[in-house]
Write an enzyme that holds these catalytic residues in place. Sequence first.
Site, PDB file in Angstrom:
ATOM      1  N   PRO A 147       0.843  -1.192   0.000  1.00  0.00           N
ATOM      2  CA  PRO A 147       0.000   0.000   0.000  1.00  0.00           C
ATOM      3  C   PRO A 147       0.882   1.248   0.000  1.00  0.00           C
ATOM      4  O   PRO A 147       1.678   1.442   0.914  1.00  0.00           O
ATOM      5  CB  PRO A 147      -0.787  -0.133   1.316  1.00  0.00           C
ATOM      6  N   CYS A 193       2.288   2.642   9.714  1.00  0.00           N
ATOM      7  CA  CYS A 193       2.582   3.945   9.120  1.00  0.00           C
ATOM      8  C   CYS A 193       3.266   4.855  10.140  1.00  0.00           C
ATOM      9  O   CYS A 193       2.731   5.077  11.231  1.00  0.00           O
ATOM     10  CB  CYS A 193       1.299   4.597   8.608  1.00  0.00           C
ATOM     11  N   ASN A 220       8.330  -7.769   3.988  1.00  0.00           N
ATOM     12  CA  ASN A 220       8.374  -6.467   3.318  1.00  0.00           C
ATOM     13  C   ASN A 220       9.637  -5.737   3.761  1.00  0.00           C
ATOM     14  O   ASN A 220      10.036  -5.837   4.915  1.00  0.00           O
ATOM     15  CB  ASN A 220       7.113  -5.689   3.695  1.00  0.00           C
ATOM     16  N   ASP A 262      13.180  -3.530   1.696  1.00  0.00           N
ATOM     17  CA  ASP A 262      14.448  -3.636   0.967  1.00  0.00           C
ATOM     18  C   ASP A 262      14.440  -4.723  -0.108  1.00  0.00           C
ATOM     19  O   ASP A 262      15.470  -5.327  -0.393  1.00  0.00           O
ATOM     20  CB  ASP A 262      15.616  -3.879   1.932  1.00  0.00           C
ATOM     21  N   ARG A 287       8.563   0.461  -2.963  1.00  0.00           N
ATOM     22  CA  ARG A 287       9.241   1.518  -3.710  1.00  0.00           C
ATOM     23  C   ARG A 287       9.948   1.014  -4.971  1.00  0.00           C
ATOM     24  O   ARG A 287      10.085   1.756  -5.943  1.00  0.00           O
ATOM     25  CB  ARG A 287      10.232   2.235  -2.789  1.00  0.00           C
TER      26      ARG A 287
END
Length: 292
Positions: A16, A101, A201, A203, A226
Amino acid sequence: MNIATLALSNPLILAPLAGISDLPFRTIVRRFGCGLCYSEMVSADGIVRGQRKTLDILVSSPDDRPLIAQIFGSDPGVLAAAAAIIEERGLADAVDINMGCPVKPVIRRGAGAALMREPERVRLIVRETRRSIRVPLTVKIRSGWSPKEKNALEIARIAEGEGADAVAVHPRTASQGFGGRSDWSVIAEVKAALKIPVIGNGDVEAPGDASALLGQTGCDAVMIGRAALGNPWIFRNTRRHLAGEGIELAPLDEKRRVIAEHLEMSGGRYGEITGGKNFRKHLFWYTKGLRG
């Protein structure tokens, strides 16, 4: 891989990404082999209040499935009600509660990674949300609040105990934000302790990183964030790499076609002017490193 009743064609998942993982972007990455997408993070309060802008974030399509709607908030009752609305309206196939977050506006509301500091609130949130829906329920966490407050295993066990169907782990602390390196050993620790699927999740920048994450941690699926910006080909190449095949650089003509299609979808979704403005960041990512 399955998340309860949700069957995935492969273990590669789009993270997300606020302001990025919208319907046009999700449509693009699915074409290149992404097995599951999360929506952008959505306010549970906004859903319950029926705010049009909030609900608009969850616009999907028949081709945009399976989809997990990620919600954030701190009130167990509000989160449960928001999840129920998502299920009733068929807005997604599953619901995820964001507990990772680190941005200040979210933290100030006691939501996101701030929940890592409140295990009993987490217990109530997962319990009440689980009772309110029948679709799969997942939780996305960090390794903890700070290097001295690492409690991913505790929170993951609470989530499993209260009925969560999977846990995604980003092994950075909230104080790290998105800097430094991810500590994959946290993912391995959570995976070893839980019976439900664990999504790793952090790297994963290339196909080799995905296979390394799976191998080192034993996690059930890999979440890519990313590294997918301007590079939906990472999903195709990661699938090829996991199958023992060679990876392929994106041909320039294919890249031009994808850019044009993405721009057209953005215009169709938001209108020509707003869609064009929204697309600028994607254009920079798509063309980064190209001559001229």
